[in-house]
Design a protein around this motif. Structure first.
Motif, PDB file in Angstrom:
ATOM      1  N   TRP A  98      52.707  54.134  80.258  1.00  0.00           N
ATOM      2  CA  TRP A  98      52.340  54.736  81.535  1.00  0.00           C
ATOM      3  C   TRP A  98      51.990  53.694  82.590  1.00  0.00           C
ATOM      4  CZ3 TRP A  98      54.818  58.622  80.451  1.00  0.00           C
ATOM      5  CH2 TRP A  98      54.694  59.297  79.249  1.00  0.00           C
ATOM      6  N   VAL A  99      51.468  52.551  82.183  1.00  0.00           N
ATOM      7  CA  VAL A  99      51.230  51.461  83.141  1.00  0.00           C
ATOM      8  C   VAL A  99      52.577  50.981  83.686  1.00  0.00           C
ATOM      9  CG1 VAL A  99      50.382  49.106  83.427  1.00  0.00           C
ATOM     10  CG2 VAL A  99      49.021  50.761  82.149  1.00  0.00           C
ATOM     11  N   GLY A 100      53.571  50.884  82.809  1.00  0.00           N
ATOM     12  CA  GLY A 100      54.913  50.484  83.237  1.00  0.00           C
ATOM     13  C   GLY A 100      55.527  51.475  84.204  1.00  0.00           C
ATOM     14  N   VAL A 101      55.348  52.775  83.930  1.00  0.00           N
ATOM     15  CA  VAL A 101      55.875  53.807  84.824  1.00  0.00           C
ATOM     16  C   VAL A 101      55.183  53.716  86.179  1.00  0.00           C
ATOM     17  CG1 VAL A 101      56.091  56.292  85.239  1.00  0.00           C
ATOM     18  CG2 VAL A 101      56.509  55.382  82.944  1.00  0.00           C
ATOM     19  N   GLY A 136      41.890  40.086  86.326  1.00  0.00           N
ATOM     20  CA  GLY A 136      42.806  40.225  87.447  1.00  0.00           C
ATOM     21  C   GLY A 136      43.551  41.551  87.436  1.00  0.00           C
ATOM     22  N   GLU A 137      43.181  42.431  86.503  1.00  0.00           N
ATOM     23  CA  GLU A 137      43.844  43.724  86.350  1.00  0.00           C
ATOM     24  C   GLU A 137      43.564  44.634  87.541  1.00  0.00           C
ATOM     25  OE1 GLU A 137      43.936  47.187  82.966  1.00  0.00           O
ATOM     26  OE2 GLU A 137      42.079  46.073  83.242  1.00  0.00           O
ATOM     27  N   ASN A 138      44.598  45.304  88.013  1.00  0.00           N
ATOM     28  CA  ASN A 138      44.475  46.272  89.096  1.00  0.00           C
ATOM     29  C   ASN A 138      43.907  47.552  88.500  1.00  0.00           C
ATOM     30  OD1 ASN A 138      45.003  48.418  90.880  1.00  0.00           O
ATOM     31  ND2 ASN A 138      46.752  47.344  91.772  1.00  0.00           N
ATOM     32  N   LEU A 139      42.638  47.837  88.767  1.00  0.00           N
ATOM     33  CA  LEU A 139      41.974  48.987  88.163  1.00  0.00           C
ATOM     34  C   LEU A 139      42.539  50.306  88.638  1.00  0.00           C
ATOM     35  CD1 LEU A 139      38.304  47.689  88.230  1.00  0.00           C
ATOM     36  CD2 LEU A 139      39.933  47.619  86.342  1.00  0.00           C
ATOM     37  N   GLY A 140      43.034  50.369  89.857  1.00  0.00           N
ATOM     38  CA  GLY A 140      43.651  51.591  90.350  1.00  0.00           C
ATOM     39  C   GLY A 140      44.924  51.919  89.591  1.00  0.00           C
ATOM     40  N   LEU A 141      45.713  50.890  89.314  1.00  0.00           N
ATOM     41  CA  LEU A 141      46.943  51.066  88.556  1.00  0.00           C
ATOM     42  C   LEU A 141      46.638  51.606  87.167  1.00  0.00           C
ATOM     43  CD1 LEU A 141      50.076  50.311  88.824  1.00  0.00           C
ATOM     44  CD2 LEU A 141      49.461  48.395  87.377  1.00  0.00           C
ATOM     45  N   GLU A 142      45.663  51.016  86.517  1.00  0.00           N
ATOM     46  CA  GLU A 142      45.275  51.433  85.166  1.00  0.00           C
ATOM     47  C   GLU A 142      44.748  52.870  85.167  1.00  0.00           C
ATOM     48  OE1 GLU A 142      45.337  50.911  81.252  1.00  0.00           O
ATOM     49  OE2 GLU A 142      45.791  49.251  82.595  1.00  0.00           O
ATOM     50  N   THR A 143      43.916  53.201  86.133  1.00  0.00           N
ATOM     51  CA  THR A 143      43.349  54.556  86.213  1.00  0.00           C
ATOM     52  C   THR A 143      44.441  55.584  86.463  1.00  0.00           C
ATOM     53  OG1 THR A 143      41.281  53.646  87.066  1.00  0.00           O
ATOM     54  CG2 THR A 143      41.657  55.992  87.415  1.00  0.00           C
ATOM     55  N   ALA A 145      47.613  55.252  85.772  1.00  0.00           N
ATOM     56  CA  ALA A 145      48.468  55.281  84.587  1.00  0.00           C
ATOM     57  C   ALA A 145      47.846  56.141  83.483  1.00  0.00           C
ATOM     58  CB  ALA A 145      48.718  53.863  84.083  1.00  0.00           C
ATOM     59  N   GLU A 146      46.545  56.028  83.304  1.00  0.00           N
ATOM     60  CA  GLU A 146      45.863  56.856  82.302  1.00  0.00           C
ATOM     61  C   GLU A 146      45.992  58.331  82.651  1.00  0.00           C
ATOM     62  OE1 GLU A 146      41.822  55.518  81.997  1.00  0.00           O
ATOM     63  OE2 GLU A 146      42.430  53.521  81.323  1.00  0.00           O
ATOM     64  N   ASP A 147      45.821  58.669  83.924  1.00  0.00           N
ATOM     65  CA  ASP A 147      45.945  60.051  84.366  1.00  0.00           C
ATOM     66  C   ASP A 147      47.381  60.540  84.187  1.00  0.00           C
ATOM     67  OD1 ASP A 147      44.633  62.378  85.577  1.00  0.00           O
ATOM     68  OD2 ASP A 147      45.971  61.992  87.267  1.00  0.00           O
ATOM     69  N   ARG A 150      47.949  61.265  80.494  1.00  0.00           N
ATOM     70  CA  ARG A 150      47.333  62.544  80.107  1.00  0.00           C
ATOM     71  C   ARG A 150      48.174  63.721  80.599  1.00  0.00           C
ATOM     72  NH1 ARG A 150      42.661  59.806  81.196  1.00  0.00           N
ATOM     73  NH2 ARG A 150      42.550  60.537  83.349  1.00  0.00           N
ATOM     74  N   ALA A 151      48.656  63.630  81.824  1.00  0.00           N
ATOM     75  CA  ALA A 151      49.467  64.713  82.380  1.00  0.00           C
ATOM     76  C   ALA A 151      50.773  64.874  81.606  1.00  0.00           C
ATOM     77  CB  ALA A 151      49.745  64.455  83.860  1.00  0.00           C
ATOM     78  N   MET A 152      51.436  63.777  81.312  1.00  0.00           N
ATOM     79  CA  MET A 152      52.705  63.848  80.584  1.00  0.00           C
ATOM     80  C   MET A 152      52.508  64.416  79.179  1.00  0.00           C
ATOM     81  SD  MET A 152      55.165  62.842  82.590  1.00  0.00           S
ATOM     82  CE  MET A 152      56.527  62.284  81.591  1.00  0.00           C
ATOM     83  N   LEU A 153      51.412  64.026  78.524  1.00  0.00           N
ATOM     84  CA  LEU A 153      51.151  64.516  77.170  1.00  0.00           C
ATOM     85  C   LEU A 153      50.714  65.975  77.147  1.00  0.00           C
ATOM     86  CD1 LEU A 153      49.325  61.362  75.802  1.00  0.00           C
ATOM     87  CD2 LEU A 153      51.616  62.149  75.169  1.00  0.00           C
ATOM     88  N   SER A 154      50.245  66.488  78.280  1.00  0.00           N
ATOM     89  CA  SER A 154      49.740  67.862  78.317  1.00  0.00           C
ATOM     90  C   SER A 154      50.825  68.891  78.628  1.00  0.00           C
ATOM     91  CB  SER A 154      48.618  67.984  79.355  1.00  0.00           C
ATOM     92  OG  SER A 154      49.152  67.908  80.670  1.00  0.00           O
ATOM     93  N   VAL A 155      52.009  68.438  79.026  1.00  0.00           N
ATOM     94  CA  VAL A 155      53.080  69.345  79.418  1.00  0.00           C
ATOM     95  C   VAL A 155      54.111  69.426  78.301  1.00  0.00           C
ATOM     96  CG1 VAL A 155      54.945  69.691  81.093  1.00  0.00           C
ATOM     97  CG2 VAL A 155      52.744  68.812  81.847  1.00  0.00           C
ATOM     98  N   ASP A 156      54.517  70.650  77.964  1.00  0.00           N
ATOM     99  CA  ASP A 156      55.552  70.831  76.954  1.00  0.00           C
ATOM    100  C   ASP A 156      56.794  70.043  77.337  1.00  0.00           C
ATOM    101  OD1 ASP A 156      55.347  72.122  74.567  1.00  0.00           O
ATOM    102  OD2 ASP A 156      56.142  74.038  75.269  1.00  0.00           O
ATOM    103  N   GLY A 157      57.245  69.146  76.489  1.00  0.00           N
ATOM    104  CA  GLY A 157      58.429  68.348  76.770  1.00  0.00           C
ATOM    105  C   GLY A 157      58.176  67.165  77.669  1.00  0.00           C
ATOM    106  N   GLY A 158      56.923  66.908  78.051  1.00  0.00           N
ATOM    107  CA  GLY A 158      56.599  65.842  78.987  1.00  0.00           C
ATOM    108  C   GLY A 158      56.913  64.446  78.495  1.00  0.00           C
ATOM    109  N   THR A 159      56.970  64.274  77.183  1.00  0.00           N
ATOM    110  CA  THR A 159      57.269  62.947  76.644  1.00  0.00           C
ATOM    111  C   THR A 159      58.578  62.914  75.873  1.00  0.00           C
ATOM    112  OG1 THR A 159      56.007  63.377  74.633  1.00  0.00           O
ATOM    113  CG2 THR A 159      54.839  62.321  76.466  1.00  0.00           C
ATOM    114  N   SER A 160      59.372  63.960  76.000  1.00  0.00           N
ATOM    115  CA  SER A 160      60.634  63.992  75.273  1.00  0.00           C
ATOM    116  C   SER A 160      61.793  63.744  76.219  1.00  0.00           C
ATOM    117  CB  SER A 160      60.809  65.332  74.571  1.00  0.00           C
ATOM    118  OG  SER A 160      60.897  66.361  75.526  1.00  0.00           O
TER     119      SER A 160
END
Length: 165
Positions: A98-101, A136-143, A145-147, A150-160
């Motif tokens: 998700w950080v990559g995305v 040196g990590e961009n905290l906004g990017l990480e936050t 990406a985490e969100d 979570r969104a992708m994992l919560s949706v049917d087919g979101g990670t397929s």
């Protein structure tokens, strides 16, 4: 037909086929959707020349089962940096990175730098200019990406791939 085409004359041809809404089974509709996604993705990532209006009315399957794009009135050239960002985003999405995305979205210009983000519509926009002083990590990017994860994992087919389950 080619001999009739000039700078002043546009020649088109009639193609027999079906739009998505007229296909019978869910499997046929999913197959057409997969073909459209693959064609649009390949066009974007490999050539940078894209059909910029690929909605259901501009796509159909011909009688031989081939994908047909209609209405080429809105075409676009895509900058190489955006092509590369999309390729990285697709690769990252398939790897559930998700950080990559999120980085690919930022590289493509879909996300501002610094990131302005809110986790839901009831929350105020947050401006993430903060960088971890140790890493040196961009905290906004990480936050973000985490969100996204979570969104992708919560949706049917979101990670397929193509929503296959």
């Amino acid at each position: 037909v080619e001999e009739y085409i000039t700078n002043w004359i546009l020649v088109t041809e009639w193609v027999n086929g079906d739009h998505l809404e007229n296909l019978g089974s869910k499997e046929e509709k999913l197959a057409m959707t997969r073909m459209a996604v693959e064609a649009c993705t390949a066009s974007l990532v490999l050539t940078g020349f894209v059909h910029a209006d690929p909605h259901e009315g501009n796509l159909m399957l011909d009688t031989d089962g081939n994908m047909v794009f209609l209405d080429f009135g809105l075409m676009s050239n895509v900058d190489e940096s955006v092509m590369e960002a999309f390729a990285c985003g697709i690769r990252s999405c398939l790897a559930e990175d998700w950080v990559g995305v999120t980085t690919a979205f930022q590289d493509a210009g879909f996300i501002d730098d610094p990131i302005v983000w809110r986790p839901d519509t009831d929350t105020q926009w947050q401006n993430f200019e903060k960088v971890d002083v140790d890493t040196g990590e961009n905290l906004g990017l990480e936050t973000l990406a985490e969100d996204l994860g979570r969104a992708m994992l919560s949706v049917d087919g979101g990670t397929s791939k193509f929503g296959d389950g």
